[in-house]
Design a protein around this motif. Structure first.
Motif, PDB file in Angstrom:
ATOM      1  N   SER A 145       0.691 -14.212  10.210  1.00 29.99           N
ATOM      2  CA  SER A 145       0.603 -14.641   8.816  1.00 29.99           C
ATOM      3  C   SER A 145       1.875 -14.339   8.027  1.00 29.99           C
ATOM      4  CB  SER A 145      -0.575 -13.928   8.127  1.00 29.99           C
ATOM      5  OG  SER A 145      -1.772 -14.065   8.867  1.00 29.99           O
ATOM      6  N   SER A 146       1.973 -14.974   6.860  1.00 27.30           N
ATOM      7  CA  SER A 146       3.040 -14.656   5.910  1.00 27.30           C
ATOM      8  C   SER A 146       2.473 -14.164   4.584  1.00 27.30           C
ATOM      9  CB  SER A 146       3.928 -15.887   5.658  1.00 27.30           C
ATOM     10  OG  SER A 146       3.149 -16.964   5.177  1.00 27.30           O
ATOM     11  N   VAL A 147       1.150 -14.260   4.405  1.00 32.36           N
ATOM     12  CA  VAL A 147       0.489 -13.824   3.173  1.00 32.36           C
ATOM     13  C   VAL A 147      -0.700 -12.932   3.543  1.00 32.36           C
ATOM     14  CG1 VAL A 147      -0.821 -14.551   1.132  1.00 32.36           C
ATOM     15  CG2 VAL A 147       1.133 -15.907   1.894  1.00 32.36           C
ATOM     16  N   LEU A 148      -0.849 -11.828   2.815  1.00 34.70           N
ATOM     17  CA  LEU A 148      -2.027 -10.979   2.925  1.00 34.70           C
ATOM     18  C   LEU A 148      -2.769 -11.015   1.603  1.00 34.70           C
ATOM     19  CD1 LEU A 148      -3.813  -8.768   4.289  1.00 34.70           C
ATOM     20  CD2 LEU A 148      -2.253  -7.084   3.264  1.00 34.70           C
ATOM     21  N   VAL A 149      -4.030 -11.416   1.629  1.00 31.15           N
ATOM     22  CA  VAL A 149      -4.912 -11.294   0.472  1.00 31.15           C
ATOM     23  C   VAL A 149      -5.781 -10.068   0.725  1.00 31.15           C
ATOM     24  CG1 VAL A 149      -6.818 -12.314  -0.824  1.00 31.15           C
ATOM     25  CG2 VAL A 149      -4.924 -13.759  -0.046  1.00 31.15           C
ATOM     26  N   CYS A 150      -5.712  -9.106  -0.185  1.00 30.70           N
ATOM     27  CA  CYS A 150      -6.426  -7.854   0.044  1.00 30.70           C
ATOM     28  C   CYS A 150      -7.297  -7.484  -1.150  1.00 30.70           C
ATOM     29  CB  CYS A 150      -5.433  -6.728   0.338  1.00 30.70           C
ATOM     30  SG  CYS A 150      -4.298  -6.353  -1.015  1.00 30.70           S
ATOM     31  N   TYR A 151      -8.147  -6.507  -0.918  1.00 26.35           N
ATOM     32  CA  TYR A 151      -8.906  -5.863  -2.001  1.00 26.35           C
ATOM     33  C   TYR A 151      -8.673  -4.376  -1.822  1.00 26.35           C
ATOM     34  CZ  TYR A 151     -12.343  -5.657  -5.703  1.00 26.35           C
ATOM     35  OH  TYR A 151     -12.956  -5.483  -6.933  1.00 26.35           O
ATOM     36  N   ARG A 160      -5.435   0.409   3.713  1.00 26.57           N
ATOM     37  CA  ARG A 160      -4.121   0.965   3.330  1.00 26.57           C
ATOM     38  C   ARG A 160      -3.103   0.748   4.449  1.00 26.57           C
ATOM     39  NH1 ARG A 160      -3.216   7.087   1.276  1.00 26.57           N
ATOM     40  NH2 ARG A 160      -3.718   7.640   3.437  1.00 26.57           N
ATOM     41  N   TYR A 161      -3.529   0.966   5.682  1.00 26.23           N
ATOM     42  CA  TYR A 161      -2.658   0.743   6.838  1.00 26.23           C
ATOM     43  C   TYR A 161      -2.147  -0.688   6.845  1.00 26.23           C
ATOM     44  CZ  TYR A 161      -1.429   0.302  11.830  1.00 26.23           C
ATOM     45  OH  TYR A 161      -0.785   0.058  13.022  1.00 26.23           O
ATOM     46  N   THR A 162      -3.051  -1.636   6.627  1.00 30.47           N
ATOM     47  CA  THR A 162      -2.685  -3.051   6.684  1.00 30.47           C
ATOM     48  C   THR A 162      -1.780  -3.442   5.519  1.00 30.47           C
ATOM     49  OG1 THR A 162      -4.827  -3.465   7.720  1.00 30.47           O
ATOM     50  CG2 THR A 162      -3.608  -5.384   6.939  1.00 30.47           C
ATOM     51  N   VAL A 163      -2.141  -3.006   4.317  1.00 27.49           N
ATOM     52  CA  VAL A 163      -1.329  -3.321   3.138  1.00 27.49           C
ATOM     53  C   VAL A 163       0.063  -2.709   3.277  1.00 27.49           C
ATOM     54  CG1 VAL A 163      -1.090  -2.969   0.647  1.00 27.49           C
ATOM     55  CG2 VAL A 163      -3.316  -3.607   1.607  1.00 27.49           C
ATOM     56  N   SER A 164       0.143  -1.476   3.750  1.00 26.87           N
ATOM     57  CA  SER A 164       1.444  -0.823   3.916  1.00 26.87           C
ATOM     58  C   SER A 164       2.325  -1.578   4.891  1.00 26.87           C
ATOM     59  CB  SER A 164       1.251   0.619   4.399  1.00 26.87           C
ATOM     60  OG  SER A 164       0.582   1.384   3.438  1.00 26.87           O
ATOM     61  N   HIS A 165       1.739  -2.034   5.997  1.00 28.20           N
ATOM     62  CA  HIS A 165       2.509  -2.799   6.966  1.00 28.20           C
ATOM     63  C   HIS A 165       2.969  -4.128   6.373  1.00 28.20           C
ATOM     64  CE1 HIS A 165       2.455  -0.901  11.039  1.00 28.20           C
ATOM     65  NE2 HIS A 165       1.618  -0.104  10.412  1.00 28.20           N
ATOM     66  N   ALA A 166       2.101  -4.784   5.610  1.00 30.93           N
ATOM     67  CA  ALA A 166       2.482  -6.063   4.996  1.00 30.93           C
ATOM     68  C   ALA A 166       3.615  -5.870   3.997  1.00 30.93           C
ATOM     69  CB  ALA A 166       1.267  -6.691   4.312  1.00 30.93           C
ATOM     70  N   LEU A 167       3.539  -4.809   3.201  1.00 34.20           N
ATOM     71  CA  LEU A 167       4.599  -4.527   2.230  1.00 34.20           C
ATOM     72  C   LEU A 167       5.906  -4.207   2.946  1.00 34.20           C
ATOM     73  CD1 LEU A 167       2.588  -2.354  -0.321  1.00 34.20           C
ATOM     74  CD2 LEU A 167       3.364  -4.700  -0.669  1.00 34.20           C
ATOM     75  N   ASP A 168       5.824  -3.425   4.013  1.00 33.12           N
ATOM     76  CA  ASP A 168       7.036  -3.092   4.773  1.00 33.12           C
ATOM     77  C   ASP A 168       7.685  -4.332   5.368  1.00 33.12           C
ATOM     78  OD1 ASP A 168       6.696  -0.429   4.214  1.00 33.12           O
ATOM     79  OD2 ASP A 168       5.801   0.091   6.148  1.00 33.12           O
ATOM     80  N   ARG A 169       6.879  -5.313   5.717  1.00 34.75           N
ATOM     81  CA  ARG A 169       7.403  -6.551   6.297  1.00 34.75           C
ATOM     82  C   ARG A 169       7.921  -7.521   5.241  1.00 34.75           C
ATOM     83  NH1 ARG A 169       3.616  -8.415  11.305  1.00 34.75           N
ATOM     84  NH2 ARG A 169       3.123  -6.363  12.187  1.00 34.75           N
ATOM     85  N   GLY A 170       7.673  -7.210   3.970  1.00 28.45           N
ATOM     86  CA  GLY A 170       8.093  -8.110   2.902  1.00 28.45           C
ATOM     87  C   GLY A 170       7.215  -9.329   2.759  1.00 28.45           C
ATOM     88  N   MET A 171       5.989  -9.251   3.275  1.00 22.80           N
ATOM     89  CA  MET A 171       5.061 -10.366   3.148  1.00 22.80           C
ATOM     90  C   MET A 171       4.598 -10.517   1.699  1.00 22.80           C
ATOM     91  SD  MET A 171       2.699  -9.691   6.557  1.00 22.80           S
ATOM     92  CE  MET A 171       1.501 -10.972   6.093  1.00 22.80           C
ATOM     93  N   THR A 172       4.125 -11.698   1.358  1.00 24.13           N
ATOM     94  CA  THR A 172       3.458 -11.874   0.076  1.00 24.13           C
ATOM     95  C   THR A 172       2.117 -11.158   0.142  1.00 24.13           C
ATOM     96  OG1 THR A 172       4.513 -13.999  -0.385  1.00 24.13           O
ATOM     97  CG2 THR A 172       2.429 -13.548  -1.501  1.00 24.13           C
ATOM     98  N   VAL A 173       1.850 -10.299  -0.831  1.00 20.31           N
ATOM     99  CA  VAL A 173       0.593  -9.560  -0.900  1.00 20.31           C
ATOM    100  C   VAL A 173      -0.082  -9.882  -2.227  1.00 20.31           C
ATOM    101  CG1 VAL A 173      -0.506  -7.286  -0.901  1.00 20.31           C
ATOM    102  CG2 VAL A 173       1.492  -7.710   0.562  1.00 20.31           C
TER     103      VAL A 173
END
Length: 201
Positions: A145-151, A160-173
């Motif tokens: 993916s290139s976008v993470l939709v989270c709650y 938190r693990y998933t969001v942190s990895h997405a942020l580190d990758r520079g993905m759209t969150v």
């Protein structure tokens, strides 16, 4: 972008693919603090549907759910709901291990079963539960993916693990949580979308 480590039965463009990550029912902000769980669920479902519609308008056509209770299932149901009017979009279900739903409550189990029957593709990462299978599932979804939709409101755990990895990758969150503490967890998200999400009550 990390290459997908397995072969899908159809081409998937990561630049048009979105994955979901959020809390299970008992940990959902609001419900966990004593608010009416039905009301919390109603709001989260509406926000999921709204953001899926906005993403489809931007050309995103593939959505990936990890199929946990709570946010994952509600997001998957939102995709299926939007798909009725947009038959070109696809839902991928990433199951961390074969018996994921063994301990689900009856309502969640029914939802899980119906989603799997309607998903365009189901990927099971492990035949048996392992200590890391759920985290491995989350990484596999991010890889696609290139976008993470989270709650997410900052609590420890798999989200938190998933969001942190997405942020580190520079993905759209895109964070659908309404708590003030959630504001830092958006990245590259359209500000109008964030305001639109927060207006849904």
């Amino acid at each position: 972008m990390t290459p997908c480590p397995f072969t899908l039965p159809f081409p998937v463009d990561p630049q048009r693919t979105v994955c979901f990550s959020g809390y299970r029912i008992g940990k959902m902000p609001g419900a966990a603090e004593g608010c009416d769980p039905d009301e919390v669920q109603r709001v989260v479902r509406k926000r999921c549907t709204w953001i899926v519609e906005r993403l489809c308008e931007r050309g995103y056509d593939t959505f990936v759910s990890g199929m946990a209770t709570g946010f994952d299932l509600w997001a998957a149901e939102a995709v299926l709901s939007v798909r009725r009017d947009r038959p070109g979009i696809r839902l991928l279900a990433f199951v961390p291990y074969r018996e994921q739903a063994r301990a689900y409550d009856p309502v969640s189990l029914k939802s899980y079963t119906e989603i799997l029957s309607q998903a365009d593709y189901v990927h099971c990462l492990s035949e048996r539960y392992t200590r890391n299978c759920c985290l491995d599932r989350n990484v596999a979804m991010l890889d696609l993916s290139s976008v993470l939709v989270c709650y997410y409101d900052g609590r420890p755990g798999g989200t938190r693990y998933t969001v942190s990895h997405a942020l580190d990758r520079g993905m759209t969150v895109i964070d659908l949580c309404c708590n003030r503490s959630a504001r830092p967890y958006n990245l590259h998200a359209d500000p109008e979308w964030i305001e639109g999400v927060r207006a849904i009550r």
